[in-house]
Design a protein around this motif. Structure first.
Motif, mmCIF file in Angstrom:
data_model
loop_
_atom_site.group_PDB
_atom_site.id
_atom_site.type_symbol
_atom_site.label_atom_id
_atom_site.label_comp_id
_atom_site.label_asym_id
_atom_site.label_seq_id
_atom_site.Cartn_x
_atom_site.Cartn_y
_atom_site.Cartn_z
ATOM 1 N N ILE A 10 2.980 9.361 -10.930
ATOM 2 C CA ILE A 10 1.627 9.528 -10.394
ATOM 3 C C ILE A 10 1.790 10.181 -9.019
ATOM 4 N N VAL A 11 1.155 11.321 -8.834
ATOM 5 C CA VAL A 11 1.459 12.192 -7.700
ATOM 6 C C VAL A 11 0.290 12.265 -6.733
ATOM 7 N N ALA A 12 0.566 11.993 -5.455
ATOM 8 C CA ALA A 12 -0.468 12.009 -4.421
ATOM 9 C C ALA A 12 -1.038 13.415 -4.241
ATOM 10 N N PRO A 13 -2.290 13.537 -3.802
ATOM 11 C CA PRO A 13 -2.940 14.850 -3.694
ATOM 12 C C PRO A 13 -2.212 15.840 -2.784
ATOM 13 N N SER A 14 -1.492 15.337 -1.782
ATOM 14 C CA SER A 14 -0.831 16.226 -0.824
ATOM 15 C C SER A 14 0.418 16.891 -1.378
ATOM 16 N N PHE A 15 0.732 16.689 -2.661
ATOM 17 C CA PHE A 15 1.939 17.300 -3.229
ATOM 18 C C PHE A 15 1.843 18.816 -3.295
ATOM 19 N N ILE A 16 0.630 19.328 -3.318
ATOM 20 C CA ILE A 16 0.441 20.758 -3.511
ATOM 21 C C ILE A 16 1.076 21.536 -2.351
ATOM 22 N N GLY A 17 1.933 22.494 -2.677
ATOM 23 C CA GLY A 17 2.601 23.312 -1.671
ATOM 24 C C GLY A 17 3.904 22.749 -1.159
ATOM 25 N N GLN A 18 4.205 21.486 -1.457
ATOM 26 C CA GLN A 18 5.408 20.859 -0.909
ATOM 27 C C GLN A 18 6.698 21.422 -1.501
ATOM 28 N N PHE A 69 -18.691 -4.303 10.582
ATOM 29 C CA PHE A 69 -18.256 -2.953 10.209
ATOM 30 C C PHE A 69 -17.282 -3.079 9.052
ATOM 31 N N MET A 70 -16.919 -1.959 8.444
ATOM 32 C CA MET A 70 -15.915 -1.995 7.391
ATOM 33 C C MET A 70 -14.888 -0.896 7.626
ATOM 34 N N ALA A 71 -13.619 -1.256 7.475
ATOM 35 C CA ALA A 71 -12.522 -0.288 7.614
ATOM 36 C C ALA A 71 -11.957 0.041 6.246
ATOM 37 N N THR A 72 -11.540 1.279 6.064
ATOM 38 C CA THR A 72 -10.987 1.726 4.780
ATOM 39 C C THR A 72 -9.648 1.042 4.513
ATOM 40 N N SER A 73 -9.239 1.071 3.241
ATOM 41 C CA SER A 73 -8.090 0.266 2.824
ATOM 42 C C SER A 73 -6.866 1.067 2.413
ATOM 43 N N CYS A 74 -6.971 2.404 2.292
ATOM 44 C CA CYS A 74 -5.938 3.125 1.545
ATOM 45 C C CYS A 74 -4.631 3.350 2.292
ATOM 46 N N CYS A 75 -4.606 3.289 3.634
ATOM 47 C CA CYS A 75 -3.364 3.498 4.385
ATOM 48 C C CYS A 75 -2.711 2.152 4.672
ATOM 49 N N PRO A 81 -5.626 4.039 -3.833
ATOM 50 C CA PRO A 81 -5.550 5.030 -4.914
ATOM 51 C C PRO A 81 -4.275 4.912 -5.736
ATOM 52 N N MET A 82 -3.152 4.582 -5.083
ATOM 53 C CA MET A 82 -1.893 4.423 -5.812
ATOM 54 C C MET A 82 -2.021 3.331 -6.874
ATOM 55 N N VAL A 83 -2.614 2.199 -6.508
ATOM 56 C CA VAL A 83 -2.721 1.073 -7.440
ATOM 57 C C VAL A 83 -3.669 1.403 -8.585
ATOM 58 N N TYR A 84 -4.822 1.985 -8.272
ATOM 59 C CA TYR A 84 -5.778 2.322 -9.337
ATOM 60 C C TYR A 84 -5.179 3.321 -10.336
ATOM 61 N N THR A 85 -4.457 4.322 -9.820
ATOM 62 C CA THR A 85 -3.861 5.313 -10.721
ATOM 63 C C THR A 85 -2.765 4.684 -11.556
ATOM 64 N N ALA A 86 -1.966 3.800 -10.949
ATOM 65 C CA ALA A 86 -0.912 3.114 -11.706
ATOM 66 C C ALA A 86 -1.514 2.271 -12.832
ATOM 67 N N ARG A 87 -2.635 1.613 -12.538
ATOM 68 C CA ARG A 87 -3.279 0.795 -13.571
ATOM 69 C C ARG A 87 -3.860 1.660 -14.685
ATOM 70 N N ASP A 113 3.591 0.197 -22.025
ATOM 71 C CA ASP A 113 5.009 -0.124 -21.825
ATOM 72 C C ASP A 113 5.700 0.814 -20.830
ATOM 73 N N CYS A 114 4.929 1.605 -20.117
ATOM 74 C CA CYS A 114 5.550 2.614 -19.250
ATOM 75 C C CYS A 114 5.979 2.021 -17.912
ATOM 76 N N LYS A 115 6.827 2.770 -17.213
ATOM 77 C CA LYS A 115 7.158 2.520 -15.816
ATOM 78 C C LYS A 115 6.427 3.569 -14.987
ATOM 79 N N VAL A 116 5.966 3.170 -13.802
ATOM 80 C CA VAL A 116 5.191 4.079 -12.963
ATOM 81 C C VAL A 116 5.933 4.374 -11.664
ATOM 82 N N VAL A 117 6.043 5.653 -11.351
ATOM 83 C CA VAL A 117 6.631 6.102 -10.093
ATOM 84 C C VAL A 117 5.547 6.771 -9.269
ATOM 85 N N PHE A 118 5.275 6.233 -8.099
ATOM 86 C CA PHE A 118 4.368 6.917 -7.169
ATOM 87 C C PHE A 118 5.175 7.946 -6.398
#
Length: 501
Positions: A232-240, A290-296, A320-326, A334-339
């Motif tokens: 599962i590949v983060a959005p910033s992979f493009i161009g790397q 107030f509410m602070a974001t959770s993703c970092c 996002p990593m957890v939701y995509t893995a799920r 039966d898969c293994k997930v690599v972030f």
């Protein structure tokens, strides 16, 4: 230093490549030979001794295997502990981020220094403004008496020739948590009670003395053992991986490495945005100021350690990593997930007991590049594979500072036109701390706060290959190519409730 080729980046790539080759061969007894391949010949490349260079390379190899540093005062084999590390399911042995002591240069800490640029001018402004009389002319040039200097910086600000410079350890300057101190030998050391594993020290050390652990070996062994491994590949992979490496070519390259499939984490980002929008509407201001974001993860850890009374205002939404893995394990039970992503702290997040069943491994782009090198993947000769089209523009935008708040705000304004949502963001942990100080003081009540540990957002993560500016430009193009704009337009939006269980 990211995006600037150097001896440090070259050595890191060689280490990752050699560890990957060893993993594909299945023979970890080769480990003792790797330092000699990284540092060949009899002459040192950059240090006083070829033996010191090989010793440092050996420690880098151990860390790349997920092992701990060896004690300097004891004689041990490089392969010490490999029986445990060679297991595909092995997690990192803490700590995650490490300083190789004999690679540290013991740089100056917080010192003002008068350089040869001093013109010995008649005004002597530096001397006039110094509150402690710490500056005098010596042989016609200003000189600072260290024992008197209080590091106020007034002299540097007053010098018309900019002849006085502030010397600061790059790792300490980069650490927004002030977690790096000095040991009795003047070497850098990490206070792990404060460290949040953002990795900014790692990419700021000009001597490459700070290194994080890796799971390269374990990922490859898992594939070779016959597991279905989904990346599962983060959005910033493009161009790397090269300016001309298209998404379909990247997917084809991943299949060549042995991955059974590739998913974009922008899909999980879309679900995260939907959930955080719900969270905000439900809790602010009813139960939270107030509410602070959770993703970092580093932002969350910083808040919990330095602002415990305010940490309850961080959204409980999964990342996002957890939701995509799920999603991946929903489709392939039966898969293994690599972030695969830009972030050192994601390695720490994946070790959390609640997350371990979702995310099996974490690799950075830099580590993945080493695997491509080991398998001698030639992107120019690859036939294009499938495209990744599931993520929306807003979901892909999570990778740049301001993107998370924009995605959440977009959903709320679209679905609840009468609701006013105010946002404020900070990127870089020092700025994040300032943001929470304001929030604690009640100056940001009603706000949605976005925090990113890396300056510029995930495109500037410690595991990236190219500069943050280049990555942001590539990401913008990737966002424009998305088939849908807002996160609530995602084909997977209806699964949000199921993925929270």
């Amino acid at each position: 230093m990211r995006g600037i080729p150097s001896l440090i980046t070259d050595i890191r790539k060689k280490v990752f490549t050699e560890v990957a080759r060893m993993a594909y061969s299945g023979d970890y007894t080769q480990m003792e030979d790797i330092p000699y391949r990284i540092v060949p010949g009899s002459n040192p490349l950059h240090r006083e001794s070829v033996f010191l260079e090989r010793a440092i390379a050996g420690e880098r190899v151990r860390l790349a295997m997920g092992l701990s540093l060896q004690p300097v005062q004891q004689r041990t084999m490089l392969t010490e502990g490999m029986d445990q590390a060679a297991i595909a399911e092995q997690y990192y042995e803490p700590p995650l981020v490490n300083i190789i002591p004999y690679a540290c240069h013991a740089c100056p800490t917080n010192r003002y220094f008068a350089t040869e640029l001093c013109q010995g001018c008649l005004a002597a402004s530096c001397q006039q403004v110094c509150p402690k009389g710490a500056i005098k002319f010596v042989n016609g040039r200003s000189r600072i008496t260290e024992s008197l200097c209080i590091k106020c910086g007034k002299c540097a600000a007053a010098c018309p020739y900019h002849a006085i410079v502030h010397l600061e350890r790059p790792c300490q300057a980069a650490c927004g948590m002030d977690a790096i101190g000095v040991d009795e030998y003047g070497k850098a050391q990490i206070n792990y009670d404060r460290c949040v594993s953002c990795g900014q020290c790692l990419v700021s050390c000009p001597f490459g003395a700070i290194v994080d652990k890796s799971q390269i070996y374990q990922v490859i062994r898992s594939m070779l053992e016959g597991n279905k491994v989904i990346a599962i590949v983060a959005p910033s992979f493009i161009g790397q991986f090269g300016q001309n490496v298209t998404v379909p070519k990247f997917v084809a390259a991943m299949k060549q490495l042995g991955f059974a499939g590739v998913m974009e984490v922008a899909v999980g980002a879309d679900i995260c945005a939907i959930e955080e929008a719900r969270d905000y509407l439900k809790k602010v201001p009813a139960t939270q100021r107030f509410m602070a974001t959770s993703c970092c993860p580093s932002w969350r850890m910083m808040a919990r350690r330095l602002f415990p009374a305010e940490s309850g205002n961080i959204s409980m939404t999964y990342t996002p990593m957890v939701y995509t893995a799920r999603l991946a394990k929903r489709e392939h039970p039966d898969c293994k997930v690599v972030f695969v992503g830009p972030c050192a702290a994601k390695k720490l997040e994946a070790m959390d007991r609640e997350i371990r069943t979702d995310v099996d491994f974490v690799l950075t782009y830099e580590e993945l590049m080493g695997i491509f090198e080991a398998k001698e993947v030639d992107f120019s000769k690859l036939e294009a594979g499938e495209d990744l089209t599931d993520g929306t523009s807003a979901g892909r935008g999570f990778a740049v500072a301001g993107g998370v708040a924009a995605a959440v705000q977009g959903i709320i304004e679209k679905e609840h036109p009468g609701v006013e949502i105010k946002t404020q963001r900070a990127d870089g942990l020092r700025e994040c701390r300032k943001l929470l100080i304001l929030a604690k003081a009640g100056k940001l009540d009603g706000y949605l706060l976005e925090g990113m540990a890396c300056p510029g957002g995930c495109v500037a993560g410690a595991g990236t290959v190219i500069s943050a500016a280049s990555a942001a430009k590539q990401l913008q193009k990737h966002m424009q190519q998305a088939s849908a704009a807002q996160s609530d337009e995602s084909a997977f939006s209806a699964l949000a409730d199921q993925l929270n269980k």
